[in-house]
Design a protein around this motif. Sequence first.
Motif, PDB file in Angstrom:
ATOM      1  N   HIS A 168      38.849 -60.863 -14.668  1.00 57.83           N
ATOM      2  CA  HIS A 168      37.482 -61.268 -14.323  1.00 57.83           C
ATOM      3  C   HIS A 168      37.346 -62.786 -14.384  1.00 57.83           C
ATOM      4  O   HIS A 168      36.779 -63.401 -13.481  1.00 57.83           O
ATOM      5  CB  HIS A 168      36.486 -60.605 -15.279  1.00 57.83           C
ATOM      6  N   ARG A 212      27.341 -53.611  -7.264  1.00 60.32           N
ATOM      7  CA  ARG A 212      27.631 -54.024  -8.636  1.00 60.32           C
ATOM      8  C   ARG A 212      28.861 -53.291  -9.121  1.00 60.32           C
ATOM      9  O   ARG A 212      29.008 -52.091  -8.938  1.00 60.32           O
ATOM     10  CB  ARG A 212      26.465 -53.698  -9.551  1.00 60.32           C
ATOM     11  N   ARG A 213      29.772 -54.033  -9.760  1.00 55.98           N
ATOM     12  CA  ARG A 213      30.964 -53.435 -10.348  1.00 55.98           C
ATOM     13  C   ARG A 213      30.957 -53.746 -11.840  1.00 55.98           C
ATOM     14  O   ARG A 213      30.853 -54.900 -12.242  1.00 55.98           O
ATOM     15  CB  ARG A 213      32.218 -54.020  -9.694  1.00 55.98           C
ATOM     16  N   LYS A 214      31.024 -52.707 -12.642  1.00 55.51           N
ATOM     17  CA  LYS A 214      31.004 -52.886 -14.095  1.00 55.51           C
ATOM     18  C   LYS A 214      32.387 -53.281 -14.590  1.00 55.51           C
ATOM     19  O   LYS A 214      33.386 -52.661 -14.227  1.00 55.51           O
ATOM     20  CB  LYS A 214      30.548 -51.611 -14.787  1.00 55.51           C
ATOM     21  N   ASN A 270      33.342 -51.738 -19.301  1.00 49.77           N
ATOM     22  CA  ASN A 270      32.354 -50.676 -19.537  1.00 49.77           C
ATOM     23  C   ASN A 270      30.913 -51.171 -19.475  1.00 49.77           C
ATOM     24  O   ASN A 270      30.059 -50.728 -20.231  1.00 49.77           O
ATOM     25  CB  ASN A 270      32.616 -49.978 -20.875  1.00 49.77           C
ATOM     26  N   GLY A 271      30.640 -52.118 -18.596  1.00 49.17           N
ATOM     27  CA  GLY A 271      29.285 -52.597 -18.387  1.00 49.17           C
ATOM     28  C   GLY A 271      28.918 -53.818 -19.196  1.00 49.17           C
ATOM     29  O   GLY A 271      27.799 -54.312 -19.084  1.00 49.17           O
ATOM     30  N   LEU A 272      29.811 -54.335 -20.013  1.00 51.13           N
ATOM     31  CA  LEU A 272      29.525 -55.550 -20.778  1.00 51.13           C
ATOM     32  C   LEU A 272      29.309 -56.721 -19.825  1.00 51.13           C
ATOM     33  O   LEU A 272      28.442 -57.554 -20.014  1.00 51.13           O
ATOM     34  CB  LEU A 272      30.673 -55.868 -21.744  1.00 51.13           C
ATOM     35  N   ASN A 298      29.035 -57.615 -15.510  1.00 51.18           N
ATOM     36  CA  ASN A 298      28.861 -57.069 -14.163  1.00 51.18           C
ATOM     37  C   ASN A 298      29.278 -58.092 -13.132  1.00 51.18           C
ATOM     38  O   ASN A 298      28.967 -59.265 -13.257  1.00 51.18           O
ATOM     39  CB  ASN A 298      27.392 -56.669 -13.923  1.00 51.18           C
ATOM     40  N   TYR A 335      29.017 -58.887  -8.998  1.00 50.73           N
ATOM     41  CA  TYR A 335      28.230 -58.530  -7.828  1.00 50.73           C
ATOM     42  C   TYR A 335      28.890 -59.073  -6.581  1.00 50.73           C
ATOM     43  O   TYR A 335      29.427 -60.169  -6.562  1.00 50.73           O
ATOM     44  CB  TYR A 335      26.819 -59.115  -7.949  1.00 50.73           C
TER      45      TYR A 335
END
Length: 121
Positions: free
Chosen positions: A71, A106-108, A111-113, A115, A117
Motif C-alpha cells: 500500500h 473502495r478496496r479495503k 481488514n478495513g484499517l 481504504n 479508492y
Amino acid sequence: MIRDRDSKYTAAFDDVFTAEGIEVLRTPPRAPRANAYAERWVRTVRRECLDRMLIYNQRHLLAILEEYVAHYNDHRPHQARHQQPPNAADTPPPSVADLTAARVRRRKILNGLINEYSQAA
C-alpha cells in the motif's frame, strides 16, 4: 550499510557484510536523527498501522507489514512526490473527475484499517 550501535549487532554480524564487500557504517552514539529516513519510516508504519492493530505472532506481523508496504509504495500519496506513490510512473496526475457522474470503488486494506479508492470502469 548504515546501522545503529545496538549490542545485538555483534562483530560476526558485521563480518558477514564485510565478506561480501559491503561497508558497514555505524551511526554516532546517542544520535537518533542520524538515520532520518529509517526513523521516519518506523514512525509512519507505527502511526498508520501497527499502533492500531493487535499483533498475534511474528507470522502475523510479517503478513501485515507485507500488505502495508505494498500500500505504501503503490497507492499511498507522498507529499515530496506531488501526491504520487513511489512506484508510480513519473507522469502527471490524472485530471479531476466529476464524482457525481463517476463511480468510485473502495478496496479495503488490512481488514478495513486503510481504504484505497479508485475510479471504477
